[in-house]
Design an enzyme around this catalytic site. Sequence first.
Site, PDB file in Angstrom:
ATOM      1  N   GLU A 116       6.111   8.134 -61.687  1.00 60.15           N
ATOM      2  CA  GLU A 116       6.189   9.573 -62.780  1.00 60.15           C
ATOM      3  C   GLU A 116       6.539   9.414 -63.497  1.00 60.15           C
ATOM      4  O   GLU A 116       7.219  10.916 -63.735  1.00 60.15           O
ATOM      5  CB  GLU A 116       5.617  10.125 -61.666  1.00 60.15           C
ATOM      6  CG  GLU A 116       4.445   9.812 -60.546  1.00 60.15           C
ATOM      7  CD  GLU A 116       2.902  10.245 -61.004  1.00 60.15           C
ATOM      8  OE1 GLU A 116       3.328  11.089 -62.328  1.00 60.15           O
ATOM      9  OE2 GLU A 116       1.535  10.067 -60.596  1.00 60.15           O
ATOM     10  N   HIS A 140       7.423  15.532 -56.198  1.00 57.76           N
ATOM     11  CA  HIS A 140       6.397  15.251 -55.781  1.00 57.76           C
ATOM     12  C   HIS A 140       6.421  14.582 -54.701  1.00 57.76           C
ATOM     13  O   HIS A 140       6.790  13.578 -54.502  1.00 57.76           O
ATOM     14  CB  HIS A 140       5.782  14.435 -57.462  1.00 57.76           C
ATOM     15  CG  HIS A 140       3.627  13.772 -56.622  1.00 57.76           C
ATOM     16  ND1 HIS A 140       2.830  14.645 -56.579  1.00 57.76           N
ATOM     17  CD2 HIS A 140       3.168  12.921 -56.485  1.00 57.76           C
ATOM     18  CE1 HIS A 140       1.756  14.588 -56.134  1.00 57.76           C
ATOM     19  NE2 HIS A 140       2.186  12.663 -56.315  1.00 57.76           N
ATOM     20  N   HIS A 142       2.703  14.532 -51.065  1.00 60.18           N
ATOM     21  CA  HIS A 142       1.130  14.570 -50.908  1.00 60.18           C
ATOM     22  C   HIS A 142       1.005  15.324 -48.993  1.00 60.18           C
ATOM     23  O   HIS A 142       0.576  14.317 -48.688  1.00 60.18           O
ATOM     24  CB  HIS A 142       0.581  12.718 -50.821  1.00 60.18           C
ATOM     25  CG  HIS A 142       0.589  12.191 -52.075  1.00 60.18           C
ATOM     26  ND1 HIS A 142       0.667  10.672 -52.074  1.00 60.18           N
ATOM     27  CD2 HIS A 142       1.035  12.462 -53.345  1.00 60.18           C
ATOM     28  CE1 HIS A 142       0.869   9.913 -52.925  1.00 60.18           C
ATOM     29  NE2 HIS A 142       0.522  10.838 -54.482  1.00 60.18           N
TER      30      HIS A 142
END
Length: 272
Positions: A116, A140, A142
């Site tokens: 990313e 980032h 999840h």
Amino acid sequence: MDIKDAKFMEGFIRLTADAFRKGWHERNGGNLTYRIPAEEIAEVKNSLHQVDEWLPIGNSVPELAGEYFLVTGSGKYMRNVELCPEKNIAVILVDDKGENYGIVWGLTDGGRPTSELPTHLGNHELKKRLTAGRNRVIYHAHPTNLIALTFVLPLNDKEFTRELWEMATEDPVIFPEGLGVVPWMVPGGKAIADASTKLMEKYRVVVWAHHGLFVCGDDFDEAFGLMDTVEKAAEICVKVRSMGGKKQTITRENFLDLAKEFHIDLNEALLD
């Protein structure tokens, strides 16, 4: 100073460890980057080596030319960062055009920075400009409940924000500008980088539908706190829906009273 003794390394490792224990980083999921100030680089200069190979970023970030970043590695597990930082994370240097990077520390067993990286650096460039350099962390993860909600809530900024704001009184205080929503896109490429950067012009929190959450912060605590606050709101929302839905809630007038009392610049466009 050895880089592993640096304060910024301590903060980076603490975030990865805390986030793994939260359950936000299954296997090699998620990524973290930190734009390292010049004075912190000076303290650890003896730990860094010369760039052996320049590789394309996959994005053009001229305003980051010459900057150093601490980044998680592609395919590496967050749970292993605190156990062996030098194998799982890296310090990279952006070249003088902002188009390539080189590794100057870490990933000693080989590998590359997070896939990313184009999205991270694109957003670092934007936030550096918008915050006069204060913003240094892009993160980032999840988070489970947030991802679950992307299957049932409308995938637009207004309705997603309003639903999460209503879940706890502190939520509009923590992210008063709201949050943006990116529809499902293939991760790791320029398209999702551009979509996220466009939303980051207005927000500090961006939802990636059916994938996770993308946040920024001036420091590790702010970035982690945003992730934690949004995920807790999502968890409350999941529980409320499982109990049959809302019977009462925080009203528009309540939000306005809150904004006045706490002196926050609430994004009223998301209330209407």
